[in-house]
Design a protein around this motif. Structure first.
Motif, PDB file in Angstrom:
ATOM      1  N   ALA A  70      -0.022  10.520  -4.989  1.00  0.00           N
ATOM      2  CA  ALA A  70       0.650  11.696  -5.544  1.00  0.00           C
ATOM      3  C   ALA A  70       1.182  11.299  -6.920  1.00  0.00           C
ATOM      4  O   ALA A  70       1.921  10.330  -7.040  1.00  0.00           O
ATOM      5  CB  ALA A  70       1.791  12.131  -4.631  1.00  0.00           C
ATOM      6  N   GLN A  71       0.811  12.025  -7.941  1.00  0.00           N
ATOM      7  CA  GLN A  71       1.183  11.633  -9.293  1.00  0.00           C
ATOM      8  C   GLN A  71       2.506  12.234  -9.744  1.00  0.00           C
ATOM      9  O   GLN A  71       3.075  11.801 -10.739  1.00  0.00           O
ATOM     10  CB  GLN A  71       0.055  11.993 -10.261  1.00  0.00           C
ATOM     11  CG  GLN A  71      -1.230  11.258  -9.924  1.00  0.00           C
ATOM     12  CD  GLN A  71      -2.352  11.506 -10.910  1.00  0.00           C
ATOM     13  OE1 GLN A  71      -2.127  11.612 -12.118  1.00  0.00           O
ATOM     14  NE2 GLN A  71      -3.574  11.606 -10.406  1.00  0.00           N
ATOM     15  N   GLY A  72       3.015  13.207  -8.995  1.00  0.00           N
ATOM     16  CA  GLY A  72       4.303  13.810  -9.330  1.00  0.00           C
ATOM     17  C   GLY A  72       4.178  14.870 -10.407  1.00  0.00           C
ATOM     18  O   GLY A  72       3.176  14.946 -11.123  1.00  0.00           O
ATOM     19  N   TYR A  73       5.220  15.691 -10.511  1.00  0.00           N
ATOM     20  CA  TYR A  73       5.217  16.807 -11.460  1.00  0.00           C
ATOM     21  C   TYR A  73       6.384  16.711 -12.435  1.00  0.00           C
ATOM     22  O   TYR A  73       6.819  17.716 -12.992  1.00  0.00           O
ATOM     23  CB  TYR A  73       5.286  18.140 -10.694  1.00  0.00           C
ATOM     24  CG  TYR A  73       4.134  18.338  -9.758  1.00  0.00           C
ATOM     25  CD1 TYR A  73       2.925  18.858 -10.208  1.00  0.00           C
ATOM     26  CD2 TYR A  73       4.232  17.974  -8.406  1.00  0.00           C
ATOM     27  CE1 TYR A  73       1.853  19.029  -9.346  1.00  0.00           C
ATOM     28  CE2 TYR A  73       3.166  18.144  -7.540  1.00  0.00           C
ATOM     29  CZ  TYR A  73       1.980  18.662  -8.005  1.00  0.00           C
ATOM     30  OH  TYR A  73       0.915  18.832  -7.151  1.00  0.00           O
ATOM     31  N   GLU A 106       7.028  24.149 -15.143  1.00  0.00           N
ATOM     32  CA  GLU A 106       6.631  25.361 -14.425  1.00  0.00           C
ATOM     33  C   GLU A 106       5.852  25.014 -13.161  1.00  0.00           C
ATOM     34  O   GLU A 106       6.103  25.586 -12.084  1.00  0.00           O
ATOM     35  CB  GLU A 106       5.775  26.263 -15.325  1.00  0.00           C
ATOM     36  CG  GLU A 106       5.396  27.588 -14.669  1.00  0.00           C
ATOM     37  CD  GLU A 106       4.655  28.509 -15.619  1.00  0.00           C
ATOM     38  OE1 GLU A 106       4.058  29.500 -15.134  1.00  0.00           O
ATOM     39  OE2 GLU A 106       4.651  28.247 -16.834  1.00  0.00           O
ATOM     40  N   GLN A 107       4.930  24.064 -13.262  1.00  0.00           N
ATOM     41  CA  GLN A 107       4.166  23.654 -12.098  1.00  0.00           C
ATOM     42  C   GLN A 107       5.065  23.002 -11.057  1.00  0.00           C
ATOM     43  O   GLN A 107       4.920  23.239  -9.855  1.00  0.00           O
ATOM     44  CB  GLN A 107       3.052  22.688 -12.511  1.00  0.00           C
ATOM     45  CG  GLN A 107       2.078  22.383 -11.391  1.00  0.00           C
ATOM     46  CD  GLN A 107       0.944  21.494 -11.844  1.00  0.00           C
ATOM     47  OE1 GLN A 107       0.965  20.943 -12.950  1.00  0.00           O
ATOM     48  NE2 GLN A 107      -0.070  21.320 -10.989  1.00  0.00           N
ATOM     49  N   ALA A 108       6.032  22.199 -11.522  1.00  0.00           N
ATOM     50  CA  ALA A 108       6.971  21.556 -10.602  1.00  0.00           C
ATOM     51  C   ALA A 108       7.770  22.601  -9.830  1.00  0.00           C
ATOM     52  O   ALA A 108       7.964  22.474  -8.607  1.00  0.00           O
ATOM     53  CB  ALA A 108       7.911  20.633 -11.368  1.00  0.00           C
ATOM     54  N   CYS A 133       8.578  16.600  -7.213  1.00  0.00           N
ATOM     55  CA  CYS A 133       8.583  17.574  -8.299  1.00  0.00           C
ATOM     56  C   CYS A 133       9.403  17.136  -9.509  1.00  0.00           C
ATOM     57  O   CYS A 133       9.337  17.767 -10.562  1.00  0.00           O
ATOM     58  CB  CYS A 133       9.089  18.922  -7.782  1.00  0.00           C
ATOM     59  SG  CYS A 133       7.999  19.631  -6.516  1.00  0.00           S
ATOM     60  N   GLY A 134      10.161  16.059  -9.365  1.00  0.00           N
ATOM     61  CA  GLY A 134      11.029  15.640 -10.463  1.00  0.00           C
ATOM     62  C   GLY A 134      10.684  14.301 -11.072  1.00  0.00           C
ATOM     63  O   GLY A 134      11.387  13.833 -11.981  1.00  0.00           O
ATOM     64  N   VAL A 154       0.861  -1.176   0.000  1.00  0.00           N
ATOM     65  CA  VAL A 154       0.000   0.000   0.000  1.00  0.00           C
ATOM     66  C   VAL A 154       0.896   1.224   0.000  1.00  0.00           C
ATOM     67  O   VAL A 154       1.700   1.411   0.919  1.00  0.00           O
ATOM     68  CB  VAL A 154      -0.924   0.031   1.233  1.00  0.00           C
ATOM     69  CG1 VAL A 154      -1.851   1.243   1.161  1.00  0.00           C
ATOM     70  CG2 VAL A 154      -1.716  -1.259   1.346  1.00  0.00           C
ATOM     71  N   GLY A 155       0.763   2.051  -1.010  1.00  0.00           N
ATOM     72  CA  GLY A 155       1.505   3.300  -1.064  1.00  0.00           C
ATOM     73  C   GLY A 155       0.558   4.468  -0.920  1.00  0.00           C
ATOM     74  O   GLY A 155      -0.367   4.625  -1.729  1.00  0.00           O
ATOM     75  N   HIS A 156       0.740   5.282   0.126  1.00  0.00           N
ATOM     76  CA  HIS A 156      -0.125   6.442   0.335  1.00  0.00           C
ATOM     77  C   HIS A 156       0.567   7.707  -0.137  1.00  0.00           C
ATOM     78  O   HIS A 156       1.723   7.977   0.211  1.00  0.00           O
ATOM     79  CB  HIS A 156      -0.482   6.591   1.814  1.00  0.00           C
ATOM     80  CG  HIS A 156      -1.268   7.846   2.087  1.00  0.00           C
ATOM     81  ND1 HIS A 156      -0.704   8.981   2.628  1.00  0.00           N
ATOM     82  CD2 HIS A 156      -2.563   8.144   1.843  1.00  0.00           C
ATOM     83  CE1 HIS A 156      -1.615   9.918   2.728  1.00  0.00           C
ATOM     84  NE2 HIS A 156      -2.759   9.442   2.260  1.00  0.00           N
ATOM     85  N   SER A 157      -0.111   8.497  -0.947  1.00  0.00           N
ATOM     86  CA  SER A 157       0.370   9.800  -1.395  1.00  0.00           C
ATOM     87  C   SER A 157       1.737   9.662  -2.087  1.00  0.00           C
ATOM     88  O   SER A 157       1.837   8.972  -3.101  1.00  0.00           O
ATOM     89  CB  SER A 157       0.396  10.773  -0.212  1.00  0.00           C
ATOM     90  OG  SER A 157       0.495  12.096  -0.652  1.00  0.00           O
ATOM     91  N   LEU A 158       2.789  10.266  -1.540  1.00  0.00           N
ATOM     92  CA  LEU A 158       4.099  10.101  -2.177  1.00  0.00           C
ATOM     93  C   LEU A 158       4.575   8.658  -2.103  1.00  0.00           C
ATOM     94  O   LEU A 158       5.333   8.195  -2.954  1.00  0.00           O
ATOM     95  CB  LEU A 158       5.126  11.028  -1.520  1.00  0.00           C
ATOM     96  CG  LEU A 158       6.430  11.224  -2.326  1.00  0.00           C
ATOM     97  CD1 LEU A 158       6.160  11.952  -3.631  1.00  0.00           C
ATOM     98  CD2 LEU A 158       7.471  11.963  -1.511  1.00  0.00           C
ATOM     99  N   GLY A 159       4.121   7.920  -1.095  1.00  0.00           N
ATOM    100  CA  GLY A 159       4.434   6.502  -1.016  1.00  0.00           C
ATOM    101  C   GLY A 159       3.879   5.718  -2.187  1.00  0.00           C
ATOM    102  O   GLY A 159       4.410   4.655  -2.548  1.00  0.00           O
ATOM    103  N   ALA A 160       2.804   6.208  -2.816  1.00  0.00           N
ATOM    104  CA  ALA A 160       2.263   5.551  -4.002  1.00  0.00           C
ATOM    105  C   ALA A 160       3.240   5.647  -5.166  1.00  0.00           C
ATOM    106  O   ALA A 160       3.380   4.704  -5.956  1.00  0.00           O
ATOM    107  CB  ALA A 160       0.920   6.174  -4.384  1.00  0.00           C
ATOM    108  N   LEU A 161       3.920   6.780  -5.266  1.00  0.00           N
ATOM    109  CA  LEU A 161       4.931   6.929  -6.316  1.00  0.00           C
ATOM    110  C   LEU A 161       6.088   5.962  -6.083  1.00  0.00           C
ATOM    111  O   LEU A 161       6.583   5.308  -7.013  1.00  0.00           O
ATOM    112  CB  LEU A 161       5.432   8.386  -6.326  1.00  0.00           C
ATOM    113  CG  LEU A 161       5.570   9.079  -7.682  1.00  0.00           C
ATOM    114  CD1 LEU A 161       5.886  10.551  -7.508  1.00  0.00           C
ATOM    115  CD2 LEU A 161       6.574   8.419  -8.575  1.00  0.00           C
ATOM    116  N   MET A 162       6.496   5.811  -4.836  1.00  0.00           N
ATOM    117  CA  MET A 162       7.550   4.850  -4.502  1.00  0.00           C
ATOM    118  C   MET A 162       7.095   3.421  -4.811  1.00  0.00           C
ATOM    119  O   MET A 162       7.863   2.614  -5.346  1.00  0.00           O
ATOM    120  CB  MET A 162       7.918   4.976  -3.025  1.00  0.00           C
ATOM    121  CG  MET A 162       8.427   6.336  -2.603  1.00  0.00           C
ATOM    122  SD  MET A 162       8.630   6.405  -0.791  1.00  0.00           S
ATOM    123  CE  MET A 162       8.828   8.173  -0.548  1.00  0.00           C
ATOM    124  N   ALA A 163       5.852   3.116  -4.445  1.00  0.00           N
ATOM    125  CA  ALA A 163       5.325   1.776  -4.682  1.00  0.00           C
ATOM    126  C   ALA A 163       5.238   1.473  -6.169  1.00  0.00           C
ATOM    127  O   ALA A 163       5.532   0.351  -6.612  1.00  0.00           O
ATOM    128  CB  ALA A 163       3.946   1.641  -4.030  1.00  0.00           C
TER     129      ALA A 163
END
Length: 288
Positions: A134-137, A144-146, A206-207, A103-112
């Motif tokens: 968190a889908q990342g930028y 620009e958003q990042a 952001c990256g 289970v990855g929550h928020s930024l942990g979802a990106l890691m997962a």
């Protein structure tokens, strides 16, 4: 909560093959293994309410991500999700464990997502839950958003400090209906943030971007997306759109904000019980 944390979800430390130190918490004694990855403003202890409800059916392991708690930071000043995923693989190798569910929550979802895209087969889970992801930028066209998100987060850190971030955290991370216990628990966990680890996590947010990892996820990993119904950070609309683009099932955790596993642990535990394999060996060992 703190007494329960020490009694049933105690902190442990593993030293990995490369010498890195990772702190984690574990609970439950039998059943499938569920690995929990926290988000950018939290830590392993935050999972206590949900982990306690799963202890009778599963073993639960929650890490402090690199740069959080007593876990050593990554060497890279601006790490990618793949760097966090490699550290997670190192932890599982050191403990000789293969997860049944991650289970990855928020930024942990990106890691997962990075983990299921690159881990060797012997470490892969059968199920992956991306919770308020968190889908990342880091996708093309988001420079620009990042830059804006990075500047906002680092400026808030500089102006408010960790204590100030913790004080305002519940307002954004929980729904308006959240009780005092949930608000206190969010604050307690946020007060444990390490400044340097948080900066690294902001750089990763952001990256990097989640979709390329999910598109490369290993065959046989059953992935799905869920989100708190009152989440204003990674909104239900954004989370459902991600699920639709990738053809993944989507579900809501009712009456919950971003940190839905703190606000509605019973609902999240029910969801996770539905993902547990019917006949998995307790914490199946890694094949070397």
């Amino acid at each position: 909560m703190l007494a329960e944390l020490d009694a049933g979800f105690a902190e442990r430390t593993a030293v990995l093959a490369d010498g890195a130190r990772v702190a984690y918490r574990s609970g439950g004694r039998q059943g499938p293994l569920v690995v929990l990855l926290h988000g950018i403003s939290s830590g392993a202890a935050s999972w206590l309410p949900c982990a306690s409800l799963l202890a009778a059916q599963a073993r639960v392991l929650a890490w402090d991500a690199p740069g959080y708690g007593a876990s050593a930071a990554l060497a890279q000043p601006a790490p990618r999700a793949s760097d966090y995923a490699a550290r997670l693989a190192g932890l599982l190798e050191a403990l000789a464990l293969r997860p049944d569910v991650i289970v990855g929550h928020s930024l942990g979802a990106l890691m997962a997502a990075a983990f299921v895209a690159q881990a060797r087969p012997a470490l892969l889970p059968s199920r992956l839950l991306l919770l308020s992801p968190a889908q990342g930028y880091g996708a093309p066209g988001q420079q620009e958003q990042a830059a804006q998100v990075s500047a906002q987060r680092l400026q808030a850190l500089a102006q408010l400090g960790v204590e100030g971030l913790a004080e305002r955290g519940p307002q954004r991370l929980l729904s308006a209906a959240a009780d005092a216990g949930a608000r206190d628990w969010v604050r307690w966990n946020m007060r444990r943030l390490n400044v340097d680890g948080y900066r690294q996590a902001v750089a990763m947010l952001c990256g990097d971007a989640i979709e390329p990892y999910l598109q490369r996820r290993a065959a046989g990993v059953d992935a799905r997306v869920a989100c708190g119904g009152a989440d204003v950070v990674t909104t239900p609309a954004a989370s459902e759109a991600l699920a639709q683009r990738l053809g993944l099932p989507f579900g809501l955790v009712p009456d919950a904000g971003h940190v839905c596993y703190i606000e509605q642990p019973q609902a999240l535990a029910r969801m996770l019980r539905g993902l547990l394999p019917a006949a998995a060996a307790p914490g199946a060992a890694v094949s070397h």
